[in-house]
Write a protein that holds these residues in place. Structure first.
Motif, short mmCIF file in Angstrom:
data_model
loop_
_atom_site.label_atom_id
_atom_site.label_comp_id
_atom_site.label_asym_id
_atom_site.label_seq_id
_atom_site.Cartn_x
_atom_site.Cartn_y
_atom_site.Cartn_z
N GLY A 1 8.70 9.82 -29.21
CA GLY A 1 7.98 10.61 -28.29
C GLY A 1 8.41 12.03 -28.26
O GLY A 1 9.25 12.66 -29.06
N MET A 2 8.02 12.86 -27.31
CA MET A 2 8.32 14.18 -27.20
C MET A 2 9.59 14.59 -26.32
O MET A 2 9.81 15.69 -25.84
N GLY A 3 9.96 13.29 -25.53
CA GLY A 3 11.23 13.55 -24.66
C GLY A 3 10.68 14.24 -23.29
O GLY A 3 11.48 14.87 -22.42
N LEU A 4 9.01 13.97 -22.93
CA LEU A 4 8.88 14.66 -21.70
C LEU A 4 8.53 13.41 -20.71
O LEU A 4 8.23 13.88 -19.21
N GLY A 5 8.33 12.18 -21.29
CA GLY A 5 7.87 11.04 -20.31
C GLY A 5 8.72 10.91 -19.04
O GLY A 5 8.20 10.82 -17.89
N LEU A 6 10.06 10.71 -19.05
CA LEU A 6 10.89 10.18 -18.19
C LEU A 6 11.01 11.63 -17.29
O LEU A 6 11.17 11.58 -16.05
N ALA A 7 11.07 12.86 -17.91
CA ALA A 7 11.08 13.91 -16.92
C ALA A 7 9.72 14.13 -15.96
O ALA A 7 9.96 14.42 -14.82
N MET A 8 8.75 13.79 -16.53
CA MET A 8 7.54 13.41 -15.57
C MET A 8 7.56 12.42 -14.91
O MET A 8 7.02 12.73 -13.55
N VAL A 9 8.13 11.32 -15.03
CA VAL A 9 8.24 10.09 -14.26
C VAL A 9 9.15 10.80 -12.94
O VAL A 9 8.81 10.72 -11.82
N LYS A 10 10.18 11.60 -13.34
CA LYS A 10 10.91 11.88 -12.06
C LYS A 10 10.40 13.01 -11.16
O LYS A 10 10.35 12.99 -10.12
N GLN A 11 9.59 13.67 -11.92
CA GLN A 11 8.86 14.77 -11.17
C GLN A 11 7.93 14.29 -10.26
O GLN A 11 7.75 14.66 -9.24
N ILE A 12 7.03 13.37 -10.98
CA ILE A 12 6.24 12.66 -9.96
C ILE A 12 6.79 11.91 -8.67
O ILE A 12 6.37 11.92 -7.64
N ALA A 13 7.69 11.17 -9.00
CA ALA A 13 8.45 10.37 -8.04
C ALA A 13 8.88 11.34 -6.87
O ALA A 13 8.86 10.95 -5.84
N LYS B 1 0.85 -1.08 -0.06
CA LYS B 1 -0.05 0.10 -0.11
C LYS B 1 0.89 1.29 0.14
O LYS B 1 1.86 1.28 0.72
N ILE B 2 0.41 2.11 -0.71
CA ILE B 2 1.40 3.42 -0.66
C ILE B 2 0.17 4.85 -0.36
O ILE B 2 -0.90 4.47 -1.04
N LYS B 3 0.72 5.72 -0.21
CA LYS B 3 -0.27 7.05 -0.24
C LYS B 3 0.41 7.68 -1.16
O LYS B 3 1.50 8.29 -1.36
N ALA B 4 -0.57 8.03 -2.20
CA ALA B 4 -0.28 8.61 -3.53
C ALA B 4 -1.26 9.29 -4.08
O ALA B 4 -2.50 9.08 -3.73
N ASP B 5 -0.93 10.22 -5.19
CA ASP B 5 -2.12 10.80 -6.03
C ASP B 5 -2.18 9.83 -7.16
O ASP B 5 -1.19 9.44 -8.01
N ILE B 6 -3.27 9.28 -7.18
CA ILE B 6 -3.71 7.93 -8.13
C ILE B 6 -3.32 8.50 -9.62
O ILE B 6 -2.83 7.69 -10.10
N SER B 7 -3.87 9.53 -9.94
CA SER B 7 -3.88 9.85 -11.38
C SER B 7 -2.12 10.05 -11.66
O SER B 7 -1.65 9.80 -12.88
N LEU B 8 -1.48 10.77 -10.70
CA LEU B 8 -0.05 10.91 -11.18
C LEU B 8 0.74 9.62 -10.98
O LEU B 8 1.67 9.51 -12.01
N ILE B 9 0.27 8.76 -10.03
CA ILE B 9 1.35 7.56 -10.07
C ILE B 9 0.82 6.73 -11.14
O ILE B 9 1.73 6.01 -11.83
N THR B 10 -0.26 6.70 -11.48
CA THR B 10 -0.74 6.01 -12.73
C THR B 10 0.05 6.49 -14.06
O THR B 10 0.45 5.60 -14.84
N ARG B 11 0.15 7.87 -14.05
CA ARG B 11 0.89 8.42 -15.24
C ARG B 11 2.49 7.82 -15.14
O ARG B 11 2.80 7.57 -16.19
N LEU B 12 2.98 7.79 -14.11
CA LEU B 12 4.32 7.27 -13.90
C LEU B 12 4.44 5.91 -14.41
O LEU B 12 5.36 5.71 -15.13
N ILE B 13 3.61 5.19 -13.92
CA ILE B 13 3.66 3.75 -14.28
C ILE B 13 3.73 3.51 -15.83
O ILE B 13 4.10 2.90 -16.43
N GLN B 14 2.38 4.17 -16.16
CA GLN B 14 2.28 4.04 -17.60
C GLN B 14 3.43 4.60 -18.55
O GLN B 14 3.81 3.88 -19.55
N ASN B 15 3.88 5.68 -18.30
CA ASN B 15 5.02 6.18 -19.02
C ASN B 15 6.45 5.32 -19.18
O ASN B 15 6.76 5.08 -20.10
#
Ligand code: ADP
Length: 452
Positions: free
Chosen positions: A412-424, A337-351
């Motif tokens: 891609g647009m080169g934004l996926g991993l930057a977003m992963v890092k930001q969300i993490a 279990k984690i405490k997270a923002d579900i839409s952001l963490i979903t985005r991270l996994i998807q990316n």
């Protein structure tokens, strides 16, 4: 006091402290010297009376006083009384003390007319004559206050001098200690006026508090400089990214208006325009999301979620798409279990999974692993795809960075991993990557449950 500058405040505090300290020291010295001199005065009194003991005796029923009898010495007056306590010898300036009751071998403190006296009586018993003699010594207690009085006078003279030196000294000490702070504020003002964030505070050799403050300021200036630089690059990159689709759209429109011969050609142009439109909309959507995370607009959505279940459902969505015949393997520890923002963490996994498919090989494998060890949750997405070169590896987290540019693919647009890092980081976690060109990559997200 509130509006005074620090220099004056330190000076005032320092002076008050010095006054306070001096008063305590003086009080202490007075106390010690008083007790010392009282003891000394009493000792003189006792000694002189004792010295006289052998000089007085009865002879033929008369009191006989030797020539060596000390009537007055060192402020002590010695008097002889007969058994009826009548004064028989000695001139007494202290007649008023005659009625004082006689007590053998005891120092008494007597107050008369606001004056303090010490009296010491000694009884000389003459057993043959059966007649007693009283010897009395008297000394004014003022004798003991002379040193205190001198001290008091000395204090009165030195006190203003001390205050003067304390305030002048305090002011100069404060001025000198605050000099480096002045330099820092000057530099901050210069930066504020010129906007030149490349300036740094010169470090001195003493590793004191000012040194630490300067380091902290320099670090802050560097961080600000980097952030501004990143913002500048981001704006220019974003404009650059938007310019290409806009150019294509305009070119297609011009072509359609001027050269389209039939409906098919018009549709073809419209199709190209639509494709670029989607691309722009995706880019704008991603940019907006970045801004939202940066401004922490979505902070309220933190919920406890079943992480393994969420990952499993995202994996299923990808499996259904059956991209490149890649096999997606799940190795998920249950009940994490984690405490997270579900839409952001979903985005991270998807990316991460999307990248693994995008850069994975036909018929290859992707493994999604989840484990929790002593409150540390690790999510791992590995693939056996094209991998990333060592030289690209440090840059892949930057916005708009695409390592596969040189490989001719621009998917891609080169934004996926930057977003992963930001969300993490938004979830107080961190990201790691291991990759080898043409072997595959492993992306790790490490989240610490203790951090929230
Ligand atoms: P993009 O939208 O280009 O995929 P990302 O930020 O997701 O942007 O990734 C940045 C770059 O990192 C990609 O262009 C790609 O070269 C490289 N990369 C990301 N994930 C992988 C992966 N799983 N395997 C190989 N290269 C990858």
């Amino acid at each position: 006091m509130k509006n005074l500058n620090i220099k004056l405040k330190i000076t005032i505090w320092f002076t008050f402290f010095m006054i306070f300290l001096t008063l305590i020291i003086f009080a202490f010295v007075m106390l010690i010297s008083n007790t010392g001199t009282i003891n000394q005065v009493q000792n003189t009194l006792v000694n002189i009376v004792d010295e006289n003991l052998s000089e007085v005796e009865y002879d033929d029923g008369e009191i006989d006083i030797d020539d060596d009898f000390i009537s007055y010495k060192n402020g002590v007056t010695c008097l002889v009384y007969d058994k009826n306590k009548n004064l028989v010898n000695g001139f007494s300036q202290y007649e008023f003390l005659n009625p004082e009751p006689f007590v053998d071998s005891e120092i008494k403190s007597v107050v008369y007319n606001n004056e303090n006296y010490f009296i010491y009586d000694k009884l000389i018993i003459d057993s043959q004559q059966e007649q007693d003699i009283w010897l009395r010594g008297i000394i004014s207690a003022d004798e003991s206050s002379i040193p205190s009085y001198i001290l008091y006078r000395a204090m009165l003279i030195t006190f203003p001098i001390l205050i003067f030196f304390a305030s002048v000294g305090g002011y100069f000490i404060a001025k000198r200690s605050l000099l480096p702070i002045n330099k820092i504020s000057q530099l901050a003002e210069e930066i504020g006026n010129s906007g030149d964030l490349s300036k740094r505070i010169e470090l001195n050799n003493n590793k004191d508090e000012i040194y630490k403050l300067s380091i902290a300021f320099n670090k802050m200036f560097k961080q600000l400089e980097d952030n501004f630089e990143a913002e500048r690059n981001f704006t220019s990159d974003a404009s650059h990214e938007l310019r290409t689709p806009v150019t294509i759209i305009l070119a297609q429109c011009e072509y359609a208006f001027e050269n389209a011969k039939d409906e098919d050609e018009l549709y073809e142009a419209l199709g190209a325009i639509q494709k670029q439109g989607y691309k722009m909309s995706k880019l704008i959507e991603s940019l907006l999301q970045f801004t939202r995370i940066e401004q922490r607009i979505e902070t309220t959505n933190f919920l406890v979620i079943n992480f393994d279940e969420l990952i499993h459902s995202i994996c299923n969505e990808f499996k259904i798409m059956d991209i490149k015949n890649i096999k997606l393997i799940e190795e998920l520890q249950e009940g994490v279990k984690i405490k997270a923002d579900i839409s952001l963490i979903t985005r991270l996994i998807q990316n991460l999974i999307q990248n693994a498919y995008r850069y994975g090989k036909e018929n290859g494998n992707i493994t999604v692993k989840l484990e929790e060890k002593s409150n540390i949750i690790i999510l791992e997405v590995s693939d056996n795809g094209i991998g990333i070169s060592e030289e690209d590896l440090p840059n892949i987290w930057n916005r708009f960075y695409r390592a596969d540019k040189s490989r001719g693919e621009r998917k891609g647009m080169g934004l996926g991993l930057a977003m992963v890092k930001q969300i993490a980081e938004y979830h107080n976690g961190k990201v790691e990557v291991e990759s080898k060109l043409n072997v595959g990559s492993t992306f790790k997200i490490i989240l610490n449950k203790n951090n929230y």
